[in-house]
Design an enzyme around this catalytic site. Structure first.
Site, PDB file in Angstrom:
ATOM      1  N   ASP A  92       0.848  -1.196   0.000  1.00  0.00           N
ATOM      2  CA  ASP A  92       0.000   0.000   0.000  1.00  0.00           C
ATOM      3  C   ASP A  92       0.881   1.243   0.000  1.00  0.00           C
ATOM      4  O   ASP A  92       2.045   1.200   0.424  1.00  0.00           O
ATOM      5  CB  ASP A  92      -0.952   0.003   1.198  1.00  0.00           C
ATOM      6  CG  ASP A  92      -0.242   0.244   2.519  1.00  0.00           C
ATOM      7  OD1 ASP A  92       0.691  -0.525   2.827  1.00  0.00           O
ATOM      8  OD2 ASP A  92      -0.599   1.194   3.240  1.00  0.00           O
ATOM      9  N   GLU A 156      -0.056  -0.495   5.826  1.00  0.00           N
ATOM     10  CA  GLU A 156       0.949   0.121   6.704  1.00  0.00           C
ATOM     11  C   GLU A 156       0.825   1.634   6.727  1.00  0.00           C
ATOM     12  O   GLU A 156       0.938   2.256   7.786  1.00  0.00           O
ATOM     13  CB  GLU A 156       2.354  -0.293   6.247  1.00  0.00           C
ATOM     14  CG  GLU A 156       3.460   0.056   7.228  1.00  0.00           C
ATOM     15  CD  GLU A 156       3.991   1.478   7.103  1.00  0.00           C
ATOM     16  OE1 GLU A 156       4.587   1.993   8.052  1.00  0.00           O
ATOM     17  OE2 GLU A 156       3.772   2.090   6.029  1.00  0.00           O
TER      18      GLU A 156
END
Length: 454
Positions: A92, A156
């Site tokens: 991500d 994250e």
């Protein structure tokens, strides 16, 4: 780079790595469906899973984590009696911010002046490619001497804790003798660096309300309480006159005793405009790695274009607080919340909502794994000794892993050196650093297996 079989193999694999990184960067994998569709993250997770299967990983799975995102897991068994190493990255990414400010499209990997530009190129899709390159080089030169687990996180950057909660519920899944977190970076290009400390983070949304609705500023301004003015005063209370973070009850006098960060170098790395001063007190290293730091990440208020002459009834902001090692993120969240409420003027209604949180981390740099990594860095960076530095960012999973596996040795390396401009427009990765760190990781795995008698 000194010629050796592993280095030669990595060099030959770099064109393939560029093609693969371009494919991975093309996914708009921001783990916030309000920014990009969830399908973008799902497609990126599928790409990572396919890449692991192609490398012979077993038990490859998309882990549905409690925050609604997916992490990717795979296992590559090692020789009998060999230690197990967990390799971490995340797919991500941060939103691209102002896409018009990018010199090239943020989700199209573009080479310019010897660097590869694109959102996630360094943070941390490039980190996953670093792991793949290291493993491919070992497979081409006698095999991987350790058991390998790979986990690639899907949230994250959001700090919503999906993988941490999943690991806590399945503690056997990520168990390993050593962990390589591929999500930090060298102090600067060409200086091999492990990250010894990470600041933790807490993030909150603060909303203030003063009126049932907006009012005409000519008819009511001067007496009607302005919610935007309230918010500005609340946010200003978080900084002292010199810009130091001031949260009531939170210590802000920590000292960093390791690698120095000259102010002139920092000004250059941060691209501070001429004549603009730095904020805070103490050394730059103190401010970045040993003290709390508050940042206003965003404010909901009327844009300048189209603004009307109105007294605002409501306003809100997202506030981030970085928490240094030695302080507790839960306690810091409570102090920040209390501070925001206390400093809200004029009896305005205020609500503070926690958004994300992660504890700070301090590595054991005296462990055998660090010796193995230092030897590997000497091979990948001839003539250079490995340095230890702090990092102002947060990787909440580190503390979860340290608590679940107290005997595991945790190392932090990666591609996010200052020129990478992670989280900003025009993020990029140095292909030379990707190559050297892949070589270093491969040699580390060899050295670590040897140190464990495998």
């Amino acid at each position: 780079m000194t010629a050796n079989p592993i280095a030669g193999t990595v060099a030959s694999l770099m064109p393939r790595a560029r093609t693969e990184l371009a494919e991975l960067v093309a996914f708009r994998s921001v783990a916030d469906p309000a920014v990009f569709p969830r399908s973008e993250c799902e497609a990126a997770a599928g790409w990572v899973a396919d890449a692991l299967r192609a490398e012979g990983f077993q038990d490859v799975a998309l882990l549905d984590t409690p925050d609604g995102t997916q992490s990717v897991y795979g296992l590559l068994p090692g020789p009998e009696g060999a230690p197990t190493v967990l390799l971490y990255a995340h797919y991500d990414v941060q939103p691209p911010l102002d896409e018009d400010a990018w010199l090239t499209p943020p989700f199209e990997l573009t080479e310019r002046a010897g660097r590869w530009y694109g959102r996630g190129a360094a943070d941390c899709k490039g980190g996953f490619l670093m792991h793949l390159l290291a493993l491919r080089a070992l497979k081409a030169n006698g095999g991987v001497p350790v058991g390998v687990k790979v986990v690639v996180e899907g949230s994250e950057e959001q700090g919503t804790g999906g993988l941490e909660r999943y690991a806590e519920a399945h503690p056997e899944l990520l168990a390993a003798d050593a962990v390589v977190i591929g999500d930090t970076g060298n102090f600067r290009i060409g200086v091999p660096t492990v990250t010894a400390t990470l600041r933790g983070m807490t993030m909150v949304r603060v909303a203030v309300d003063t009126l049932e609705g907006n009012l005409h500023s000519g008819q009511f301004g001067g007496a009607a309480p302005d919610a935007l003015a309230v918010l500005i005063r609340v946010l200003d209370s978080l900084r002292a006159e010199d810009g130091s973070t001031t949260v009531d009850g939170l210590a802000a006098d920590g000292r960093w005793d390791g690698l120095a960060y000259p102010e002139a170098d920092f000004r250059q790395d941060a691209k501070v405009l001429d004549g603009v001063g730095l904020i805070g007190g103490g050394t730059v290293a103190d401010r970045l790695w040993a003290r709390p730091a508050v940042t206003v990440l965003g404010i909901d208020c009327p844009p300048v274009v189209g603004a009307t002459p109105s007294v605002q009834a409501s306003a809100r902001a997202t506030v981030s607080l970085r928490v240094p090692p030695g302080q507790d993120a839960v306690g810091a969240t409570a102090l920040l919340t209390a501070h925001l409420r206390k400093h809200t003027p004029w009896g305005a209604r205020v609500a503070v909502e926690p958004v994300g949180q992660g504890q700070p981390f301090r590595a054991d740099t005296a462990s055998p794994a660090y010796t193995a990594m230092a030897e590997a860095m000497r091979v990948a960076y001839p003539g250079e000794e490995m340095q230890s530095a702090g990092m102002g960012g947060s990787i909440p999973l580190c503390n979860t892993l340290a608590e679940l596996y107290p005997k595991a040795e945790i190392l932090l390396i990666g591609l996010s050196e200052p020129e990478a401009r992670i989280h900003a427009v025009n993020e990029s990765v140095s292909p030379e650093e990707l190559e050297r760190l892949s070589v270093a990781e491969a040699h580390f795995l060899v050295n670590y297996a040897r140190s464990k008698g495998a």
